[in-house]
Design a protein around this motif. Structure first.
Motif, short mmCIF file in Angstrom:
data_model
loop_
_atom_site.label_atom_id
_atom_site.label_comp_id
_atom_site.label_asym_id
_atom_site.label_seq_id
_atom_site.Cartn_x
_atom_site.Cartn_y
_atom_site.Cartn_z
N ASP A 200 7.75 -9.25 -12.98
CA ASP A 200 7.71 -8.65 -14.29
C ASP A 200 9.50 -8.50 -15.35
N GLU A 201 10.78 -7.99 -14.42
CA GLU A 201 11.25 -8.01 -14.93
C GLU A 201 12.21 -7.05 -13.59
N LEU A 202 13.54 -7.22 -13.89
CA LEU A 202 14.62 -7.28 -12.61
C LEU A 202 15.44 -6.46 -14.06
N SER A 203 15.82 -4.95 -13.12
CA SER A 203 16.92 -4.30 -14.11
C SER A 203 17.49 -3.58 -12.63
N GLU A 204 18.75 -2.71 -12.89
CA GLU A 204 19.38 -2.33 -12.50
C GLU A 204 20.19 -0.16 -12.27
N ARG A 205 19.36 0.11 -11.22
CA ARG A 205 19.88 2.06 -11.50
C ARG A 205 20.91 2.44 -10.20
N ASP A 206 21.86 2.88 -10.75
CA ASP A 206 22.39 3.47 -10.30
C ASP A 206 23.38 2.08 -9.20
N GLY A 207 23.86 1.00 -9.82
CA GLY A 207 24.18 0.53 -8.60
C GLY A 207 23.62 -0.26 -7.71
N ARG A 208 22.05 -0.37 -8.05
CA ARG A 208 21.20 -1.16 -7.14
C ARG A 208 19.86 -2.30 -7.94
N GLN A 209 20.06 -2.85 -7.65
CA GLN A 209 19.72 -4.10 -7.99
C GLN A 209 18.20 -4.02 -7.95
N LEU A 210 17.11 -3.77 -8.87
CA LEU A 210 15.60 -3.51 -8.59
C LEU A 210 14.64 -4.30 -9.67
N ALA A 211 13.50 -5.10 -9.17
CA ALA A 211 12.76 -6.08 -8.88
C ALA A 211 11.49 -4.84 -9.97
N ARG A 212 10.31 -5.00 -10.91
CA ARG A 212 9.12 -4.62 -10.99
C ARG A 212 8.41 -5.70 -11.14
N ILE A 213 7.31 -5.41 -9.91
CA ILE A 213 5.98 -6.49 -9.30
C ILE A 213 5.27 -6.28 -9.64
N THR A 214 4.66 -7.02 -10.63
CA THR A 214 3.01 -6.63 -10.61
C THR A 214 1.97 -6.98 -10.13
N VAL A 215 0.91 -5.65 -9.55
CA VAL A 215 0.09 -6.54 -8.54
C VAL A 215 -0.99 -6.55 -8.75
N GLY A 216 -2.68 -7.20 -8.59
CA GLY A 216 -3.83 -6.65 -8.68
C GLY A 216 -5.08 -7.49 -7.64
N GLY A 217 -5.81 -7.13 -7.92
CA GLY A 217 -6.68 -7.79 -6.97
C GLY A 217 -7.74 -6.89 -5.78
N LEU A 218 -8.65 -7.82 -5.43
CA LEU A 218 -9.53 -7.13 -4.81
C LEU A 218 -9.41 -6.29 -2.73
N VAL A 219 -9.94 -6.00 -2.45
CA VAL A 219 -9.73 -5.65 -0.62
C VAL A 219 -11.05 -5.61 -0.18
N LYS A 220 -11.82 -6.42 0.18
CA LYS A 220 -13.51 -6.08 1.01
C LYS A 220 -12.95 -5.19 2.07
N ALA A 221 -13.49 -4.61 3.52
CA ALA A 221 -13.42 -4.73 3.96
C ALA A 221 -15.20 -3.90 4.83
N ILE A 222 -15.27 -4.85 6.01
CA ILE A 222 -16.72 -4.33 6.87
C ILE A 222 -16.63 -3.57 8.21
N TYR A 223 -16.81 -2.08 8.59
CA TYR A 223 -16.51 -1.83 9.86
C TYR A 223 -17.54 -0.64 10.20
N GLY A 224 -17.73 -0.84 11.45
CA GLY A 224 -18.64 -0.42 12.12
C GLY A 224 -20.03 -1.83 12.00
N GLU A 225 -21.37 -0.39 12.05
CA GLU A 225 -22.07 -1.67 11.58
C GLU A 225 -22.73 -1.84 10.39
#
Length: 295
Positions: A200-225
């Motif tokens: 979403d955005e590239l910026s600089e903080r304290d001389g460091r180059q940063l990227a802000r990344i938006t994430v979203g999703g779905l995680v499903k897990a089956i464990y045991g019986e």
């Protein structure tokens, strides 16, 4: 008609003005999120990770009766991680909290601790067969500590899998992509991961180059019986582009568990349970030292 002609002339004028305002040959902004080949890897990190389930709804079946209640959980680790080489690391656990609290019918039960046995301990990690294996420094772990080490090993593997979000190709700012998690799901056949990402955005903080990344999703897990878990979430990640490292992460969503609680190893069948709760994850990483001290 005269009115129709005027509308056509006006539309053509607006189109010409728009074309004039667009810079010829303008290119979309892109960024490579994977570490640069010549990056001086950080060798000492301060990490804090907090996962919280708050005011969750609990449904528990005991002796043909269904009870309603609440479920709350807090997991927090504060560690210093020091890489001694490419295949060895030391981890000092300053805090390791595992608090699970169930309340039924308005009556609050005592907190249940699970896996929070590493506080004040030093853990040694060695890379074996492509993965990290963790053990206590200077002694054999108790069964409870061994279980905690296994939990940390799984969490560490999840962190490493996050690198799969980015890939090696340049990412266009504002354009979403969907990573391939097939390598991870081959390790855990009961796991399904669908995540969408966008820079979403590239910026600089304290001389460091940063990227802000938006994430979203779905995680499903089956464990045991009989245990099924599903988590839906959205959030953002702040990534240091020079180190190729995620410095901050904040995710919010919901988690749903359906399965068995209260089963003692080798005894009984446990109690059927359903838990649905708001989920939050916060993680911060501070680089304390680089391999090149002058970096």
């Amino acid at each position: 008609s005269l009115g129709s002609s005027r509308r056509m002339i006006r539309a053509a004028s607006l189109f010409a003005a728009a074309c004039f305002l667009v810079e010829p040959g303008a290119r979309a902004q892109t960024v490579v999120l994977s570490p640069k080949p010549d990056a001086a890897n950080p060798v000492e990190l301060a990490e804090t990770t907090t996962i919280e389930l708050k005011d969750g709804k609990l449904q528990l079946s005991i002796l043909n009766q269904t009870l309603q209640g609440e479920a709350n959980a807090l997991l927090r680790d504060k560690i210093t991680r020091t890489f001694k080489g490419a295949d060895e690391q030391e981890i000092d656990f300053h805090e390791s909290t595992r608090s699970i609290l169930f309340s039924m019918g308005g009556k609050t039960s005592d907190p249940k601790l699970s896996g929070g046995r590493l506080a004040g301990k030093k853990v040694i990690g060695r890379r074996e067969e492509g993965g990290w294996k963790f053990g206590l420094a200077g002694g054999k772990p108790t069964p409870a500590e061994e279980n905690a080490l296994k939990q940390f090993s799984v969490f560490n593997r999840v962190l490493e899998s996050i690198r799969g979000l980015y890939g090696d190709e340049p990412r266009e700012v504002g354009k979403p992509w969907r990573p391939d998690f097939s390598a991870l799901t081959r390790i855990w056949p009961g796991l399904s991961v669908t995540i969408d990402c966008r820079v979403d955005e590239l910026s600089e903080r304290d001389g460091r180059q940063l990227a802000r990344i938006t994430v979203g999703g779905l995680v499903k897990a089956i464990y045991g019986e009989k245990n099924h878990m599903e988590a839906r979430f959205t959030g953002s990640i702040i990534r240091d582009l020079q180190d190729g490292m995620d410095l901050e992460a904040g995710l919010n969503g919901t988690v749903r568990f359906q399965g068995v609680l209260g089963k003692i190893e080798g005894e009984g069948n446990g109690n059927a349970a359903t838990i649905e709760a708001p989920l939050s994850l916060k993680r911060s990483v501070k680089v304390l030292k680089h391999r090149d001290a002058d970096r």
